[in-house]
Design an enzyme around this catalytic site. Structure first.
Site, PDB file in Angstrom:
ATOM      1  N   HIS A 190       0.827  -1.213   0.000  1.00 46.49           N
ATOM      2  CA  HIS A 190       0.000   0.000   0.000  1.00 46.49           C
ATOM      3  C   HIS A 190       0.864   1.266   0.000  1.00 46.49           C
ATOM      4  CE1 HIS A 190      -3.562  -2.484   0.957  1.00 46.49           C
ATOM      5  NE2 HIS A 190      -2.755  -3.128   1.792  1.00 46.49           N
ATOM      6  N   SER A 320      16.286  17.422 -17.643  1.00 49.59           N
ATOM      7  CA  SER A 320      15.443  18.616 -17.561  1.00 49.59           C
ATOM      8  C   SER A 320      16.047  19.750 -18.374  1.00 49.59           C
ATOM      9  CB  SER A 320      15.274  19.053 -16.103  1.00 49.59           C
ATOM     10  OG  SER A 320      14.580  20.289 -16.025  1.00 49.59           O
ATOM     11  N   LYS A 326      19.764  17.222 -13.373  1.00 50.23           N
ATOM     12  CA  LYS A 326      18.693  16.251 -13.139  1.00 50.23           C
ATOM     13  C   LYS A 326      18.777  15.119 -14.166  1.00 50.23           C
ATOM     14  CE  LYS A 326      13.748  16.323 -12.021  1.00 50.23           C
ATOM     15  NZ  LYS A 326      13.142  15.367 -12.955  1.00 50.23           N
ATOM     16  N   GLU A 333      10.375   4.868 -18.257  1.00 52.17           N
ATOM     17  CA  GLU A 333       9.198   5.611 -18.694  1.00 52.17           C
ATOM     18  C   GLU A 333       8.782   5.215 -20.111  1.00 52.17           C
ATOM     19  OE1 GLU A 333      10.016   9.626 -15.996  1.00 52.17           O
ATOM     20  OE2 GLU A 333      10.423   9.635 -18.162  1.00 52.17           O
TER      21      GLU A 333
END
Length: 473
Positions: A190, A320, A326, A333
């Site tokens: 969870h 980025s 970054k 993805e």
């Protein structure tokens, strides 16, 4: 209608139509081009290859059965080989969104092979020295050839692309499972802290998912192994030699390395495509597995300082345009987007499977396009996931250790000894005080130090056994 320098006039049962003089396709393809200016989507290369394979094998079988003379049979075989090899791909311009049976694609193939074979025999394109229907399509119908070609294309792509890609991914995950087996980390359910697991156990679970995916591909191939060829128009086999299908598919099976056989019931094989729906469903399940793995990898590698940070992903590109330094989990993805596409493709294939009216299913081309795209996407994404992500993952062992000690779920191991409610109170006290479960347990002297150390050993919690009690949920 007059012929010009750039066109020739061809005739079919509907009349005359101008066809580009240098085209190998003919009048029926030209009509399909006019009728279906819908999209830039064309029949996949794998289907065109399969169509050429069927036509080449059919010429050999029809010759062996005394139904086709050697001269046209040789020319058809030569022309069909060029189709298989991709030399005539520019001659297949028909849109995916065409007649639901795929008749336009079958006639496109017949005409290209007919004109190329005619040319090889010294005739002019459009003269039909080798006839598209009487010779190239002998013993066949679009209604049995098109579904057969789709089955061949799908199974061959699975064999040559998807199975090797999934095998590579499974091996990569299995190697990481072994490499990370000694690294204990916190489990999560969870999205909340749970009892410890080993990082290798997590990766072992991923490897098993892909192993099961490989089994699913093989089940899909089995579902695709029965083909409609031999049923001709409605499944009765009208105008087809009774030995034709078995002989053709024996040749195709040998050439592809995939097992194909004539359908046990041609009425089922042509009036429905449950096999394509089943195969697409297996691919969808593989996509769901990959989505879970890719998302877990993204989460485990989140950070580098303010996320979970339990693994370090290979750096592949700046992440980025505005935040210097970054680096994002771009490979994972891309996998998730492929999975979304495959799941969507499965919806289209499923709806196509419902378009089975009486003796014919009328969404064959779009079912083919989506199914074959799914196979190719899963194969390329799995290879890329292996090469540019999984194989380069490193474990952040210190981070894994620190998160275990901070977890309140460590109290679960104490429940068999002190009871569920006492263990829950211990966790709440630890949370309120900002201390670890171990520190609070020592302060409250809930157990002797030796027993406490034994029960709170993270490695022991990753193995079955120990005191019996509630393990939480």
């Amino acid at each position: 209608m007059q012929q010009s320098a750039s066109t020739r006039i061809e005739r079919d049962t509907m009349g005359e139509l101008a066809v580009p003089s240098d085209a190998y396709y003919g009048v029926q393809t030209a009509r399909a081009i006019e009728n279906f200016p819908i999209s830039p989507l064309r029949m996949p290369r794998s289907v065109i290859r399969a169509m050429g394979m069927i036509k080449r094998a059919a010429a050999s079988v029809n010759q062996s059965l005394g139904l086709l003379d050697k001269k046209p049979a040789d020319a058809i075989r030569a022309a069909a080989t060029e189709v298989m090899d991709g030399k005539l791909d520019a001659e297949f311009p028909v849109d995916i969104f065409q007649t639901g049976s795929g008749t336009s694609t079958n006639m496109n193939t017949n005409e290209v092979i007919s004109n190329r074979a005619t040319e090889l025999l010294g005739g002019a394109r459009g003269s039909k020295l080798v006839h598209p229907n009487d010779h190239v399509n002998l013993g066949q119908s679009s209604n049995d050839v098109i579904p057969t070609a789709i089955h061949i294309a799908a199974s061959e792509l699975m064999q040559q692309q998807l199975l090797p890609a999934l095998t590579r991914l499974r091996k990569a995950l299995d190697r990481k499972a072994k490499e990370f087996d000694k690294i204990v980390k916190i489990g999560r359910t969870h999205l909340q802290d749970a009892t410890p697991v080993r990082l290798g156990q997590e990766f072992g679970g991923y490897a098993r998912q892909i192993e099961l995916g490989i089994q699913r591909v093989k089940r899909a191939q089995e579902a695709l192994s029965e083909v409609a060829l031999g049923g001709t128009a409605v499944g009765t086999g009208l105008n087809c030699h009774p030995k034709f299908s078995a002989k053709v598919m024996a040749i195709v099976s040998k050439e592809t390395g995939c097992a194909f056989k004539e359908a046990k019931n041609h009425f089922e094989a042509q009036s429905a495509q449950d096999s394509l729906v089943e195969a697409s469903g297996e691919l969808r399940t593989i996509a769901v597995s990959l989505m879970k793995i890719a998302n877990d990898v993204r989460w485990l590698g989140s950070g580098p300082r303010c996320g979970l940070g339990e693994i370090n992903l290979p750096e592949t590109q700046p992440g980025s345009s505005i935040m210097p330094g970054k680096v994002n989990p771009v490979i994972a993805e891309s996998v998730t987007m492929v999975c979304a596409q495959v799941i969507g493709n499965d919806v289209t294939v499923t709806i196509g499977g419902q378009a089975a009216n009486f003796e014919l299913i009328v969404m064959m081309p779009v079912m083919a396009y989506n199914l074959l795209q799914s196979i190719e996407l899963l194969a390329s994404a799995s290879n890329n996931f292996s090469a540019k992500c999984i194989e380069g993952i490193k474990a952040n062992e210190e981070r894994c250790k620190s998160l275990i000690e901070e977890s309140l779920a460590m109290c679960t191991a104490l429940a068999p000894a002190i009871g569920y409610e006492a263990a829950a109170k211990l966790a709440k006290d630890a949370y309120k005080s900002g201390k670890t479960v171990r520190q609070v347990a020592k302060e409250q002297k809930v157990l002797p130090d030796k027993k406490l150390a034994e029960l709170l050993d993270p490695w022991r919690m990753t193995e079955p056994g120990g005191p019996v009690g509630s393990a939480g949920g």
